[in-house]
Design a protein around this motif. Structure first.
Motif, PDB file in Angstrom:
ATOM      1  N   VAL A   1       1.058  -1.339  -0.174  1.00 53.14           N
ATOM      2  CA  VAL A   1       0.308   0.094   0.214  1.00 53.14           C
ATOM      3  C   VAL A   1       0.904   1.223   0.360  1.00 53.14           C
ATOM      4  O   VAL A   1       0.455   2.439  -0.919  1.00 53.14           O
ATOM      5  CB  VAL A   1      -0.819  -0.298   1.546  1.00 53.14           C
ATOM      6  CG1 VAL A   1      -1.792   1.212   1.087  1.00 53.14           C
ATOM      7  CG2 VAL A   1      -2.100  -1.319   1.448  1.00 53.14           C
ATOM      8  N   LYS A   2       1.711   1.225   1.003  1.00 52.99           N
ATOM      9  CA  LYS A   2       2.318   2.313   0.933  1.00 52.99           C
ATOM     10  C   LYS A   2       3.357   2.589  -0.544  1.00 52.99           C
ATOM     11  O   LYS A   2       3.665   3.553  -0.757  1.00 52.99           O
ATOM     12  CB  LYS A   2       3.702   2.609   1.415  1.00 52.99           C
ATOM     13  CG  LYS A   2       3.272   2.104   3.667  1.00 52.99           C
ATOM     14  CD  LYS A   2       4.103   2.362   4.388  1.00 52.99           C
ATOM     15  CE  LYS A   2       3.875   2.077   5.920  1.00 52.99           C
ATOM     16  NZ  LYS A   2       4.942   1.849   6.795  1.00 52.99           N
ATOM     17  N   LEU A   3       4.166   1.350  -0.927  1.00 58.49           N
ATOM     18  CA  LEU A   3       4.511   2.172  -2.219  1.00 58.49           C
ATOM     19  C   LEU A   3       3.378   2.248  -3.902  1.00 58.49           C
ATOM     20  O   LEU A   3       4.315   3.322  -4.105  1.00 58.49           O
ATOM     21  CB  LEU A   3       5.341   0.373  -2.910  1.00 58.49           C
ATOM     22  CG  LEU A   3       6.153  -0.212  -2.021  1.00 58.49           C
ATOM     23  CD1 LEU A   3       6.509  -1.582  -3.330  1.00 58.49           C
ATOM     24  CD2 LEU A   3       7.251   0.595  -2.274  1.00 58.49           C
ATOM     25  N   LYS A   4       2.294   1.920  -3.118  1.00 56.14           N
ATOM     26  CA  LYS A   4       1.510   2.732  -4.389  1.00 56.14           C
ATOM     27  C   LYS A   4       1.101   4.544  -4.088  1.00 56.14           C
ATOM     28  O   LYS A   4       0.696   4.971  -5.110  1.00 56.14           O
ATOM     29  CB  LYS A   4       0.266   1.880  -4.205  1.00 56.14           C
ATOM     30  CG  LYS A   4       0.316   1.210  -4.355  1.00 56.14           C
ATOM     31  CD  LYS A   4      -1.528   0.220  -5.163  1.00 56.14           C
ATOM     32  CE  LYS A   4      -1.396  -1.322  -5.803  1.00 56.14           C
ATOM     33  NZ  LYS A   4      -0.568  -2.351  -5.039  1.00 56.14           N
ATOM     34  N   GLU A   5       2.101   4.940  -2.884  1.00 54.12           N
ATOM     35  CA  GLU A   5       1.454   6.135  -2.446  1.00 54.12           C
ATOM     36  C   GLU A   5       2.981   6.621  -1.992  1.00 54.12           C
ATOM     37  O   GLU A   5       3.276   7.228  -0.647  1.00 54.12           O
ATOM     38  CB  GLU A   5       0.664   6.318  -0.956  1.00 54.12           C
ATOM     39  CG  GLU A   5      -0.337   5.812  -1.762  1.00 54.12           C
ATOM     40  CD  GLU A   5      -2.027   6.025  -0.609  1.00 54.12           C
ATOM     41  OE1 GLU A   5      -1.530   5.462   0.401  1.00 54.12           O
ATOM     42  OE2 GLU A   5      -2.696   6.239  -0.130  1.00 54.12           O
ATOM     43  N   LYS A   6       4.485   5.961  -2.275  1.00 57.62           N
ATOM     44  CA  LYS A   6       5.864   6.091  -1.892  1.00 57.62           C
ATOM     45  C   LYS A   6       5.649   8.192  -1.510  1.00 57.62           C
ATOM     46  O   LYS A   6       6.744   7.670  -1.056  1.00 57.62           O
ATOM     47  CB  LYS A   6       6.114   5.336  -2.779  1.00 57.62           C
ATOM     48  CG  LYS A   6       6.417   5.723  -3.979  1.00 57.62           C
ATOM     49  CD  LYS A   6       7.856   5.193  -4.355  1.00 57.62           C
ATOM     50  CE  LYS A   6       7.716   4.843  -5.733  1.00 57.62           C
ATOM     51  NZ  LYS A   6       7.120   4.267  -7.287  1.00 57.62           N
ATOM     52  N   LYS A   7       5.085   7.733  -2.400  1.00 61.81           N
ATOM     53  CA  LYS A   7       5.478   9.514  -2.144  1.00 61.81           C
ATOM     54  C   LYS A   7       5.060  10.030  -1.189  1.00 61.81           C
ATOM     55  O   LYS A   7       5.849  11.715  -0.479  1.00 61.81           O
ATOM     56  CB  LYS A   7       4.670  10.888  -3.181  1.00 61.81           C
ATOM     57  CG  LYS A   7       5.025  10.791  -4.510  1.00 61.81           C
ATOM     58  CD  LYS A   7       5.083  11.388  -6.080  1.00 61.81           C
ATOM     59  CE  LYS A   7       3.210  10.991  -6.151  1.00 61.81           C
ATOM     60  NZ  LYS A   7       2.554  11.616  -6.885  1.00 61.81           N
ATOM     61  N   LYS A   8       4.780   9.694   0.097  1.00 66.62           N
ATOM     62  CA  LYS A   8       4.250  10.114   1.282  1.00 66.62           C
ATOM     63  C   LYS A   8       5.561   9.670   2.376  1.00 66.62           C
ATOM     64  O   LYS A   8       5.175  10.275   3.269  1.00 66.62           O
ATOM     65  CB  LYS A   8       3.099   9.632   2.016  1.00 66.62           C
ATOM     66  CG  LYS A   8       1.962  10.295   0.648  1.00 66.62           C
ATOM     67  CD  LYS A   8       0.557   9.399   1.836  1.00 66.62           C
ATOM     68  CE  LYS A   8      -0.672   9.894   0.563  1.00 66.62           C
ATOM     69  NZ  LYS A   8      -1.778   9.305   1.451  1.00 66.62           N
ATOM     70  N   TYR A   9       5.865   9.281   2.465  1.00 63.53           N
ATOM     71  CA  TYR A   9       7.143   8.188   3.146  1.00 63.53           C
ATOM     72  C   TYR A   9       8.644   8.148   2.755  1.00 63.53           C
ATOM     73  O   TYR A   9       9.350   7.970   3.717  1.00 63.53           O
ATOM     74  CB  TYR A   9       6.735   6.572   2.803  1.00 63.53           C
ATOM     75  CG  TYR A   9       5.130   6.249   3.293  1.00 63.53           C
ATOM     76  CD1 TYR A   9       4.782   6.378   4.202  1.00 63.53           C
ATOM     77  CD2 TYR A   9       4.262   5.806   2.028  1.00 63.53           C
ATOM     78  CE1 TYR A   9       3.465   6.369   4.685  1.00 63.53           C
ATOM     79  CE2 TYR A   9       2.662   5.957   2.364  1.00 63.53           C
ATOM     80  CZ  TYR A   9       2.498   6.451   3.786  1.00 63.53           C
ATOM     81  OH  TYR A   9       1.200   5.322   4.167  1.00 63.53           O
ATOM     82  N   VAL A  10       8.963   8.852   0.989  1.00 61.39           N
ATOM     83  CA  VAL A  10      10.459   8.841   1.018  1.00 61.39           C
ATOM     84  C   VAL A  10      11.060  10.363   1.640  1.00 61.39           C
ATOM     85  O   VAL A  10      10.001  10.763   2.290  1.00 61.39           O
ATOM     86  CB  VAL A  10      10.720   9.005  -0.112  1.00 61.39           C
ATOM     87  CG1 VAL A  10       9.436   8.175  -1.479  1.00 61.39           C
ATOM     88  CG2 VAL A  10       9.193  10.271  -0.627  1.00 61.39           C
ATOM     89  N   GLN A  11      12.072  10.195   1.515  1.00 67.66           N
ATOM     90  CA  GLN A  11      12.554  10.369   3.505  1.00 67.66           C
ATOM     91  C   GLN A  11      13.959  11.386   2.317  1.00 67.66           C
ATOM     92  O   GLN A  11      14.218  11.291   1.375  1.00 67.66           O
ATOM     93  CB  GLN A  11      13.098   9.876   4.582  1.00 67.66           C
ATOM     94  CG  GLN A  11      11.919   9.088   5.439  1.00 67.66           C
ATOM     95  CD  GLN A  11      12.762   7.548   5.776  1.00 67.66           C
ATOM     96  OE1 GLN A  11      13.331   7.801   6.405  1.00 67.66           O
ATOM     97  NE2 GLN A  11      11.932   7.405   6.577  1.00 67.66           N
ATOM     98  N   GLY A  12      14.306  11.839   3.427  1.00 64.80           N
ATOM     99  CA  GLY A  12      15.466  12.724   3.356  1.00 64.80           C
ATOM    100  C   GLY A  12      15.423  13.820   1.927  1.00 64.80           C
ATOM    101  O   GLY A  12      14.296  14.530   1.679  1.00 64.80           O
ATOM    102  N   ARG A  13      16.899  13.558   0.805  1.00 66.29           N
ATOM    103  CA  ARG A  13      16.182  15.269  -0.616  1.00 66.29           C
ATOM    104  C   ARG A  13      15.729  14.741  -1.099  1.00 66.29           C
ATOM    105  O   ARG A  13      14.904  15.132  -1.624  1.00 66.29           O
ATOM    106  CB  ARG A  13      17.783  14.871  -0.898  1.00 66.29           C
ATOM    107  CG  ARG A  13      17.510  13.930  -1.968  1.00 66.29           C
ATOM    108  CD  ARG A  13      19.305  14.341  -2.739  1.00 66.29           C
ATOM    109  NE  ARG A  13      20.426  15.185  -2.621  1.00 66.29           N
ATOM    110  CZ  ARG A  13      19.601  14.847  -4.044  1.00 66.29           C
ATOM    111  NH1 ARG A  13      20.032  13.998  -4.851  1.00 66.29           N
ATOM    112  NH2 ARG A  13      20.613  16.203  -5.160  1.00 66.29           N
ATOM    113  N   CYS A  14      14.887  13.184  -1.136  1.00 64.26           N
ATOM    114  CA  CYS A  14      13.682  13.276  -1.974  1.00 64.26           C
ATOM    115  C   CYS A  14      12.296  13.925  -2.039  1.00 64.26           C
ATOM    116  O   CYS A  14      11.439  14.059  -2.309  1.00 64.26           O
ATOM    117  CB  CYS A  14      13.910  11.556  -2.025  1.00 64.26           C
ATOM    118  SG  CYS A  14      14.510  10.592  -2.851  1.00 64.26           S
ATOM    119  N   ALA A  15      12.561  13.684  -0.004  1.00 65.07           N
ATOM    120  CA  ALA A  15      11.200  13.934   0.496  1.00 65.07           C
ATOM    121  C   ALA A  15      10.787  15.158  -0.378  1.00 65.07           C
ATOM    122  O   ALA A  15       9.692  15.862  -0.035  1.00 65.07           O
ATOM    123  CB  ALA A  15      11.491  14.061   1.609  1.00 65.07           C
ATOM    124  N   GLY A  16      11.702  16.071  -0.151  1.00 66.23           N
ATOM    125  CA  GLY A  16      11.876  17.414  -0.694  1.00 66.23           C
ATOM    126  C   GLY A  16      11.572  17.813  -2.154  1.00 66.23           C
ATOM    127  O   GLY A  16      12.287  19.615  -2.286  1.00 66.23           O
TER     128      GLY A  16
END
Length: 395
Positions: free
Chosen positions: A340-355
């Motif tokens: 489920v998280k992979l289908k919405e992974k933009k909510k969970y990525v961290q570091g430079r990916c998140a911003g």
């Protein structure tokens, strides 16, 4: 995947996609990456056995029999389920899929069920007879791995004569009327041969060339330190774009793609902003439709033993087995936390990916590489965009 010919050379317009309503069941194969529903393309590694010993093999294949492979009957049940689920493409892979004696039977059944069937192979076993048989079945495409010129390729495969046999396989497919393409996995071992692949494309009248960025899995994990640096990757993309544009200018367009590093999308867009701002706007729209990496969403994998993975490289993660539950049921199960998280992974990525301002069109890039670097939600270490390039807000 990033279609260099589609985007950089203008072979696809946003209107080409929109006229089909962005439904994967209606889109022609060359537009599937822009679908809105993202019904998964499924890679089925139908065997782990392989007649070669490639140094970058993600499945750790060997030329021995492995126990537990899905039977023909079980495979047909899987294919029927995928067709009813609406998966647009089934990709038969391995190991070497042609080592399974029932490959043609399974491929024909897939086509009869309404699936687009494609094969990923090392090409060494494709005789004229086999090519003719596969053509009659109605295969959509055969991708043949060729990782450099003869010396380089044979070194990669650890088998003398592998290049010559693969090239014969390519010619047999082409002569039989099957769309055929080259799959080239890039590392420091073979990046010097990229230009030669473009020459081969023109000489042999090959329709498609896919450049795969290295993914750190299987034996490919051992090559992690042989991946290109950010600067080398940028030079690679510059070369691919230049050579693709030259083909179009010469009236010999070919389908050129890069695969498994979605930083290529923003990089291409930023270059187009300088060269052709109007086309850049159209490309940005197409990249947003593409959505970037789609592991666990628009692509999935079934292993030789029936295990269900987010993609063909990510074998440390399993969501179940098709012997116990249909793929379609597992794929939509909202109790599968990571899926489920992979289908919405933009909510969970961290570091430079998140911003990152490109998150909507990159999708956080490859999670399998991030996991190999120590954090499944951390940045993909193969992202080569600078901090300045990812932080500047769109005007």
């Amino acid at each position: 995947m990033i279609g260099i010919s589609k985007l950089y050379c203008g072979a696809v317009e946003p209107s080409d996609v929109l006229r089909y309503g962005r439904e994967s069941g209606k889109l022609p194969s060359h537009l599937l990456q822009f679908s809105a529903d993202k019904r998964p393309v499924v890679v089925w590694n139908i065997t782990r056995r392989c007649n070669l010993r490639c140094i970058h093999c993600y499945s750790n294949s060997r030329d021995i029999s492995f126990a537990g492979e899905l039977t023909t009957g079980e495979g047909k049940n899987v294919l029927k389920d995928l067709a009813q689920f609406g998966s647009p493409v089934i990709l038969f892979s391995g190991g070497e899929p042609l080592l399974r004696p029932d490959l043609a039977d399974l491929a024909e059944y897939a086509v009869d069920q309404g699936l687009r069937a494609v094969i990923s192979t090392n090409g060494t076993l494709i005789t004229k007879t086999i090519a003719g048989k596969l053509q009659k079945i109605g295969l959509s495409y055969i991708g043949i791995s060729l990782d450099g010129t003869e010396k380089t390729h044979d070194t990669f495969r650890r088998t003398k004569g592998a290049y010559a046999a693969a090239l014969t396989g390519i010619r047999n497919c082409r002569d039989a009327g099957i769309k055929v393409g080259i799959r080239f996995t890039v590392s420091r071992h073979n990046v010097q041969d990229v230009a030669a692949m473009f020459d081969l494309l023109a000489e042999e009248e090959i329709e498609r060339l896919c450049f795969y960025h290295l993914v750190y899995s299987g034996r490919g994990l051992e090559l992690k330190n042989e991946d290109l640096t950010p600067g080398e990757t940028r030079k690679l993309l510059d070369l691919i774009m230049r050579r693709t544009k030259e083909l179009f200018a010469a009236g010999k367009p070919r389908e050129i793609l890069t695969v498994d590093n979605h930083a290529d999308g923003p990089y291409l867009y930023l270059r187009l902003q300088e060269e052709n701002p109007e086309r850049a706007k159209e490309v940005l729209e197409l990249l947003r439709m593409n959505e970037g990496n789609s592991s666990g969403h628009g692509i999935g994998c079934i292993s030789w033993d029936g295990e269900i993975h987010p993609d063909q490289f990510w074998r440390s993660i399993s969501f179940g087995n098709v012997r116990e539950r249909p793929f379609s049921e597992v794929w939509l199960d909202k109790s599968m936390g990571l899926l489920v998280k992979l289908k919405e992974k933009k909510k969970y990525v961290q570091g430079r990916c998140a911003g990152c301002r490109w998150l909507d069109i990159c999708g956080g890039n490859f999670r399998a590489r991030a996991e190999a670097a120590g954090n499944i939600w951390g940045p993909d270490p193969a992202c080569y965009l600078s901090d300045e390039e990812i932080s500047v807000k769109e005007g």
